[in-house]
Motif scaffolding. Sequence first.
Motif, PDB file in Angstrom:
ATOM      1  N   LEU A  14       0.838  -1.193   0.000  1.00 54.75           N
ATOM      2  CA  LEU A  14       0.000   0.000   0.000  1.00 54.75           C
ATOM      3  C   LEU A  14       0.877   1.248   0.000  1.00 54.75           C
ATOM      4  O   LEU A  14       1.789   1.377   0.815  1.00 54.75           O
ATOM      5  CB  LEU A  14      -0.912   0.010   1.234  1.00 54.75           C
ATOM      6  N   ASN A  15       0.648   2.139  -0.940  1.00 58.29           N
ATOM      7  CA  ASN A  15       1.416   3.383  -0.966  1.00 58.29           C
ATOM      8  C   ASN A  15       0.767   4.421  -0.063  1.00 58.29           C
ATOM      9  O   ASN A  15      -0.196   4.130   0.659  1.00 58.29           O
ATOM     10  CB  ASN A  15       1.572   3.900  -2.401  1.00 58.29           C
ATOM     11  N   LYS A  16       1.203   5.662  -0.106  1.00 50.77           N
ATOM     12  CA  LYS A  16       0.752   6.688   0.835  1.00 50.77           C
ATOM     13  C   LYS A  16      -0.732   6.986   0.729  1.00 50.77           C
ATOM     14  O   LYS A  16      -1.392   7.293   1.722  1.00 50.77           O
ATOM     15  CB  LYS A  16       1.561   7.978   0.614  1.00 50.77           C
ATOM     16  N   ASN A  17      -1.274   6.901  -0.470  1.00 50.10           N
ATOM     17  CA  ASN A  17      -2.696   7.212  -0.632  1.00 50.10           C
ATOM     18  C   ASN A  17      -3.586   5.976  -0.522  1.00 50.10           C
ATOM     19  O   ASN A  17      -4.781   6.019  -0.820  1.00 50.10           O
ATOM     20  CB  ASN A  17      -2.947   7.913  -1.977  1.00 50.10           C
ATOM     21  N   GLY A  18      -2.998   4.857  -0.101  1.00 47.99           N
ATOM     22  CA  GLY A  18      -3.790   3.653   0.132  1.00 47.99           C
ATOM     23  C   GLY A  18      -4.023   2.801  -1.090  1.00 47.99           C
ATOM     24  O   GLY A  18      -4.662   1.744  -1.009  1.00 47.99           O
ATOM     25  N   GLU A  19      -3.498   3.197  -2.246  1.00 49.11           N
ATOM     26  CA  GLU A  19      -3.677   2.410  -3.458  1.00 49.11           C
ATOM     27  C   GLU A  19      -2.626   1.308  -3.533  1.00 49.11           C
ATOM     28  O   GLU A  19      -1.519   1.456  -3.017  1.00 49.11           O
ATOM     29  CB  GLU A  19      -3.577   3.321  -4.690  1.00 49.11           C
ATOM     30  N   PRO A  20      -2.969   0.173  -4.189  1.00 41.05           N
ATOM     31  CA  PRO A  20      -2.017  -0.932  -4.290  1.00 41.05           C
ATOM     32  C   PRO A  20      -0.762  -0.518  -5.060  1.00 41.05           C
ATOM     33  O   PRO A  20      -0.825   0.254  -6.010  1.00 41.05           O
ATOM     34  CB  PRO A  20      -2.796  -2.016  -5.050  1.00 41.05           C
ATOM     35  N   VAL A  21       0.356  -1.039  -4.616  1.00 45.25           N
ATOM     36  CA  VAL A  21       1.634  -0.796  -5.297  1.00 45.25           C
ATOM     37  C   VAL A  21       1.706  -1.668  -6.535  1.00 45.25           C
ATOM     38  O   VAL A  21       1.196  -2.802  -6.563  1.00 45.25           O
ATOM     39  CB  VAL A  21       2.810  -1.099  -4.337  1.00 45.25           C
ATOM     40  N   ASP A  22       2.327  -1.124  -7.573  1.00 39.29           N
ATOM     41  CA  ASP A  22       2.433  -1.863  -8.840  1.00 39.29           C
ATOM     42  C   ASP A  22       3.468  -2.980  -8.693  1.00 39.29           C
ATOM     43  O   ASP A  22       4.611  -2.868  -9.136  1.00 39.29           O
ATOM     44  CB  ASP A  22       2.821  -0.903  -9.966  1.00 39.29           C
ATOM     45  N   SER A  23       3.071  -4.061  -8.036  1.00 42.10           N
ATOM     46  CA  SER A  23       3.931  -5.229  -7.851  1.00 42.10           C
ATOM     47  C   SER A  23       3.077  -6.470  -8.024  1.00 42.10           C
ATOM     48  O   SER A  23       1.915  -6.503  -7.570  1.00 42.10           O
ATOM     49  CB  SER A  23       4.573  -5.220  -6.462  1.00 42.10           C
ATOM     50  N   GLU A  24       3.613  -7.483  -8.671  1.00 41.69           N
ATOM     51  CA  GLU A  24       2.795  -8.653  -9.027  1.00 41.69           C
ATOM     52  C   GLU A  24       2.175  -9.322  -7.811  1.00 41.69           C
ATOM     53  O   GLU A  24       1.033  -9.811  -7.873  1.00 41.69           O
ATOM     54  CB  GLU A  24       3.640  -9.666  -9.808  1.00 41.69           C
ATOM     55  N   CYS A  25       2.888  -9.342  -6.673  1.00 38.14           N
ATOM     56  CA  CYS A  25       2.341 -10.011  -5.487  1.00 38.14           C
ATOM     57  C   CYS A  25       1.263  -9.171  -4.803  1.00 38.14           C
ATOM     58  O   CYS A  25       0.419  -9.720  -4.074  1.00 38.14           O
ATOM     59  CB  CYS A  25       3.451 -10.314  -4.489  1.00 38.14           C
ATOM     60  N   CYS A  26       1.299  -7.865  -5.019  1.00 35.71           N
ATOM     61  CA  CYS A  26       0.359  -6.981  -4.325  1.00 35.71           C
ATOM     62  C   CYS A  26      -1.032  -6.991  -4.944  1.00 35.71           C
ATOM     63  O   CYS A  26      -1.993  -6.494  -4.335  1.00 35.71           O
ATOM     64  CB  CYS A  26       0.899  -5.559  -4.297  1.00 35.71           C
ATOM     65  N   PHE A  27      -1.186  -7.525  -6.146  1.00 40.36           N
ATOM     66  CA  PHE A  27      -2.490  -7.535  -6.791  1.00 40.36           C
ATOM     67  C   PHE A  27      -3.399  -8.622  -6.229  1.00 40.36           C
ATOM     68  O   PHE A  27      -4.589  -8.645  -6.497  1.00 40.36           O
ATOM     69  CB  PHE A  27      -2.341  -7.717  -8.310  1.00 40.36           C
TER      70      PHE A  27
END
Length: 471
Positions: free
Chosen positions: A328-341
Amino acid sequence: MGSPAALACCTALVLVLLSSASEEGKAVEQREVTFDIDEFMQEMQLPHSANTWKVQELGLTSRGGRPSFGPRSAGGPPRLEYPVEFPLGQPTFDNIQAICINGDHRPRYPDSYFPVSGYGKLKRMASSVNELEYLLNACCGSNHTWGTEVTLCCASMAWKFAINSYCEEDASIKDRQSECCKPRGSDRLNCFQNEAPNPNYTATQELPVPQIPSTETFDFTPTDCPRKIQSPHVPRGQTNVIQSPKKDFYFPPGRPSADNIESLCRDQKLRPLYKVNCLRNSGYELMSHQAKTINRVEKGFKQCCKKKQGVLECADQKWREELSKFCLNKNGEPVDSECCFDNVEDSRYTCFKNLSPDPYYNLTSAAKELSLHNICDTHKIIKKKFPVGFPLESFVNQCCPLSEEERVLCFAQELIAVSKQCWNSPPSLHNCCSMSSHERPQCISKIIVNAITKATKASSEKKKCPLPYIL
């Protein structure tokens, strides 16, 4: 000149040999044989074992039979009972490691190997092997400074030098010239390569053999090697960024388990932490995020490893917490990483675990072999705490902005440049400057690497930039 009786004896011996060959019905190729009759008569006065070689060089033993001989030689005579592993194979990327590792487990041929008289062709072959092995040893001795590519370049040039030197000497002597010496250029080199009895440079001697010093003058500098990539031009005011991360930057960190918890805790101080303010250019947001996660994971591991009980459970919990925060980045959106989806936590953790390039903490825990490359990270500490007695600015300014492949040659060039300033050398280089021109760069390199070692230990607790070097 010898006595008439002895001359008659020699004439009779040659006639008997020729007559014997004719009686057997075999075709005998006639050729002119020249020799010094005075020298021949002197040899006839020696014991039988000392003059046997004179008859053997005609292809016959003293009893009229064929001698035994070893592997073929490059257009030379039979090897008889004194085999010589000639010629040596051409250095390549496939055998350069064996050339350096097995150097003292391949044959050398001291003067005592052959009888005092005779075997001129074989002695020249043996001498060529001794010379080349000595030069290869010198090339390999600077491998830690030059790297594989420049070491191979040095070895290849030494091989060509030795082959051509052998052919020049072979042509200057009134003897049958080696077949491989007759062609020129690449045809000559290919011929010798095809004749090499040990092209892979495997070890053939059980016990180490001593080097035989060279009498040849072979000058080599890394600038003689072709450069695959030209040094980039960096305009004033611009930043030259090396895109690839460091080799010790492994993300994600391995998940703690019963198989790795021992090395995870034992070698934690050997694993680096990272600073992110060095990533001042855009495009490194994800790497910065990864570096911060590694730092937080390592901080958690440090706390867990101090516990007397529940170390594994504590470390695994810290690992899961930090990897969840990573997604999770600062604004709460998922990070662009294959495991984070993957929104399922267990699946996400399994993904990170399988994706780790160092799941058992072996790569990051291994003590690194320090080289001149490390000067790019430690030069400031060296200058402040461990000065070497001469400026290092040229190494840092000229070499550190380059790619790793380019740095090898650049460092070698700078070492040579420093070694040529011995006429005005500081006290710290007096010992190096008393050495030969070939030994000075290696001596200076050892001084710098020693300072790098001290600086590395002093900065082991400090954070490093994830990238090799940024101006």
